[in-house]
Scaffold this motif. Structure first.
Motif, PDB file in Angstrom:
ATOM      1  N   ALA A 100       0.780  -1.235   0.052  1.00 29.47           N
ATOM      2  CA  ALA A 100      -0.025   0.066   0.109  1.00 29.47           C
ATOM      3  C   ALA A 100       0.961   1.304  -0.026  1.00 29.47           C
ATOM      4  CB  ALA A 100      -1.090  -0.068   1.238  1.00 29.47           C
ATOM      5  N   GLU A 101       1.768   1.251   0.815  1.00 27.97           N
ATOM      6  CA  GLU A 101       2.733   2.396   1.125  1.00 27.97           C
ATOM      7  C   GLU A 101       3.665   2.729   0.005  1.00 27.97           C
ATOM      8  OE1 GLU A 101       5.131   1.420   4.199  1.00 27.97           O
ATOM      9  OE2 GLU A 101       3.756   1.566   5.620  1.00 27.97           O
ATOM     10  N   LYS A 102       4.128   1.632  -1.200  1.00 29.66           N
ATOM     11  CA  LYS A 102       4.717   1.827  -2.630  1.00 29.66           C
ATOM     12  C   LYS A 102       3.976   2.339  -3.292  1.00 29.66           C
ATOM     13  CE  LYS A 102       7.748  -0.079  -5.782  1.00 29.66           C
ATOM     14  NZ  LYS A 102       7.398   1.020  -6.652  1.00 29.66           N
ATOM     15  N   ALA A 103       2.382   1.670  -3.556  1.00 30.05           N
ATOM     16  CA  ALA A 103       1.295   2.259  -4.622  1.00 30.05           C
ATOM     17  C   ALA A 103       0.963   3.590  -4.401  1.00 30.05           C
ATOM     18  CB  ALA A 103       0.411   1.231  -4.407  1.00 30.05           C
ATOM     19  N   LYS A 133      -3.530   4.818  11.824  1.00 31.01           N
ATOM     20  CA  LYS A 133      -2.282   5.839  11.723  1.00 31.01           C
ATOM     21  C   LYS A 133      -1.756   5.225  10.452  1.00 31.01           C
ATOM     22  CE  LYS A 133       1.943   7.510  14.004  1.00 31.01           C
ATOM     23  NZ  LYS A 133       2.487   7.182  15.357  1.00 31.01           N
ATOM     24  N   GLN A 134      -1.520   4.152  10.152  1.00 28.31           N
ATOM     25  CA  GLN A 134      -0.940   3.687   8.785  1.00 28.31           C
ATOM     26  C   GLN A 134      -1.686   4.067   7.745  1.00 28.31           C
ATOM     27  OE1 GLN A 134      -0.369  -0.699  10.536  1.00 28.31           O
ATOM     28  NE2 GLN A 134       0.970  -0.659   8.742  1.00 28.31           N
ATOM     29  N   LEU A 135      -3.084   3.979   7.869  1.00 28.27           N
ATOM     30  CA  LEU A 135      -4.038   4.494   6.822  1.00 28.27           C
ATOM     31  C   LEU A 135      -3.732   6.031   6.667  1.00 28.27           C
ATOM     32  CD1 LEU A 135      -7.504   2.740   7.411  1.00 28.27           C
ATOM     33  CD2 LEU A 135      -5.949   2.026   5.727  1.00 28.27           C
ATOM     34  N   ALA A 136      -3.737   6.754   7.617  1.00 25.88           N
ATOM     35  CA  ALA A 136      -3.408   8.046   7.474  1.00 25.88           C
ATOM     36  C   ALA A 136      -2.288   8.612   6.709  1.00 25.88           C
ATOM     37  CB  ALA A 136      -3.780   8.631   8.869  1.00 25.88           C
ATOM     38  N   SER A 137      -1.187   7.605   7.037  1.00 26.89           N
ATOM     39  CA  SER A 137       0.031   8.011   6.586  1.00 26.89           C
ATOM     40  C   SER A 137       0.319   8.202   5.176  1.00 26.89           C
ATOM     41  CB  SER A 137       1.159   7.030   7.218  1.00 26.89           C
ATOM     42  OG  SER A 137       0.952   5.771   6.658  1.00 26.89           O
ATOM     43  N   LEU A 138      -0.694   7.397   4.466  1.00 28.45           N
ATOM     44  CA  LEU A 138      -0.483   7.279   2.948  1.00 28.45           C
ATOM     45  C   LEU A 138      -1.025   8.810   2.250  1.00 28.45           C
ATOM     46  CD1 LEU A 138      -2.723   3.938   2.503  1.00 28.45           C
ATOM     47  CD2 LEU A 138      -0.541   4.085   2.547  1.00 28.45           C
ATOM     48  N   ALA A 139      -1.454   9.672   2.957  1.00 33.48           N
ATOM     49  CA  ALA A 139      -2.203  10.648   2.338  1.00 33.48           C
ATOM     50  C   ALA A 139      -2.077  12.059   3.088  1.00 33.48           C
ATOM     51  CB  ALA A 139      -3.823  10.440   2.060  1.00 33.48           C
ATOM     52  N   ASP A 140      -2.366  13.077   2.361  1.00 32.10           N
ATOM     53  CA  ASP A 140      -2.182  14.620   3.181  1.00 32.10           C
ATOM     54  C   ASP A 140      -3.448  14.867   3.467  1.00 32.10           C
ATOM     55  OD1 ASP A 140       0.379  14.980   1.770  1.00 32.10           O
ATOM     56  OD2 ASP A 140      -0.832  15.108   0.000  1.00 32.10           O
TER      57      ASP A 140
END
Length: 392
Positions: A100-103, A133-140
């Motif tokens: 998810a992080e790379k995509a 927190k992990q979900l939030a870290s993907l976006a602004d």
């Protein structure tokens, strides 16, 4: 409710996490049989794309209970969403972690990514802070456009607000605007129509609406319990005997508050529960002892009250709608609601199906996308998903 929407933020060049409700029905070959929920979010997605955002979409499908269930993958949705948007939708094989992080990191403005089923992780429904927190870290920034889960405090719609600002998409904004206004500041007369099988499913809704509405129409199987509470004979109809005292209490509450309660004036009775049963229409005072009530018909006074209402909320069918012979009561209510010039709000699968069948959907001000969420909103219960959206 004065909540921020996507109109209130600058998304240009930003990565936007969007919680959508793409829990769509699929057949055994994973073909989507109804894409209504996907289509409902297109205004939000297109607006964000037009404003140069990179879209990271997250949803759930079914109840995999923390397991990777292949039949509940979002892959068929990736294909359908690509067709609807007219552009490639990228896919990440997980919603958190390296994939998810790379995509998400590689995503450019104007591109769309759909993450794999949130509920492959139990942390989603448990509102686990680390998962949020992990979900939030993907976006602004985050957008909530999933009204169907707004009555649940999950990581992707409630927990995420601890780590990133959440604003409303157009779909959830519309739900808040219509249902919220109907409950907090309705134009009057305000008529609520409540149907369905059981009083126990909708006690809170009826009780809350008795505080707010000018008239309440009660139909469907639950009307049997109210008729029995009034001392009417209901033949062999199903009813909730243990709810008789409550039905009496609600009728007394309505009288005390000056709220008019409409119960069926006539009923369609049948000699068995079947589509081809022998049936006839009788007064509520003349139900044969060994026949059952399968549909409700209301007085002209009730019909006029609905037609003249300035605000209408309708949830639940008036009879055994799936059998054509017992769908007339629901169809008559649908026509009365459609003829009203006021604001009409309809929620619940059977009510929506009735509108569709009668071709009246475009005569309704707002058709709610939430099932349980709509009911809990009408009941006045806290809505964690809505509470998490930033205030203006």
């Amino acid at each position: 409710m004065n909540k921020k929407s996507i109109r209130d933020i600058d998304v240009n060049g930003k990565k936007v996490f969007i919680r959508v409700d793409f829990n769509v029905p699929m057949d055994e070959n994973q073909n989507i049989t109804n894409d209504k929920r996907i289509r409902a979010t297109l205004p939000t997605l297109n607006y964000l794309l037009e404003h140069n955002a990179a879209l990271i979409l997250a949803c759930h499908v079914g109840r995999p209970k923390g397991q990777r269930v292949p039949e509940l993958s979002v892959k068929p949705i990736v294909k359908r969403l690509s067709e609807l948007l007219g552009k490639e939708v990228k896919y990440a094989e997980d919603c958190v972690g390296e994939a998810a992080e790379k995509a998400a990191a590689d995503l450019k403005p104007g591109e769309v990514l759909l993450l794999e089923n949130l509920r492959y992780h139990n942390e989603e429904t448990k509102n686990n802070p680390e998962f949020a927190k992990q979900l939030a870290s993907l976006a602004d920034v985050a957008v909530d456009d999933a009204f169907g889960v707004s009555h649940r405090a999950h990581a992707s719609n409630a927990g995420i607000a601890q780590y990133v600002e959440v604003v409303a998409g157009f779909l959830i904004e519309k739900e808040i605007q219509f249902i919220g206004t109907a409950l907090s500041n309705p134009q009057r007369p305000f008529v609520a129509i409540i149907g369905g099988a059981k009083v126990s499913d909708k006690i809170g809704v009826i009780s809350n609406l008795l505080e707010k509405a000018d008239a309440v129409v009660i139909g469907g199987g639950m009307a049997n319990t109210f008729l029995a509470a009034q001392g009417k004979g209901i033949g062999s109809s199903l009813f909730e005997e243990e709810k008789l005292p409550l039905a009496k209490e609600l009728l007394a509450k309505a009288e005390e508050k000056g709220v008019k309660v409409f119960l069926p004036a006539e009923v369609v009775v049948a000699d068995k529960f079947a589509a081809d049963a022998n049936h006839k229409t009788v007064s509520v005072d003349e139900v044969p002892a060994d026949w059952m009530i399968l549909d409700n018909k209301f007085s002209k006074e009730c019909e006029d009250a609905v037609k003249n209402a300035k605000t209408i909320v309708w949830n639940g069918p008036m009879g055994v709608f799936e059998f054509d012979a017992f769908a007339k009561g629901t169809e008559e209510i649908a026509h009365a609601v459609a003829e009203s010039e006021g604001t009409s709000i309809v929620g619940g699968g059977d009510s929506i199906a009735a509108l569709k069948k009668t071709g009246l959907s475009d005569k309704i001000s707002h058709i709610s996308t939430g099932g349980g969420a709509t009911l809990e909103f009408l009941e006045g219960k806290p809505m964690p998903g809505i509470a998490a959206i930033a205030d203006k």
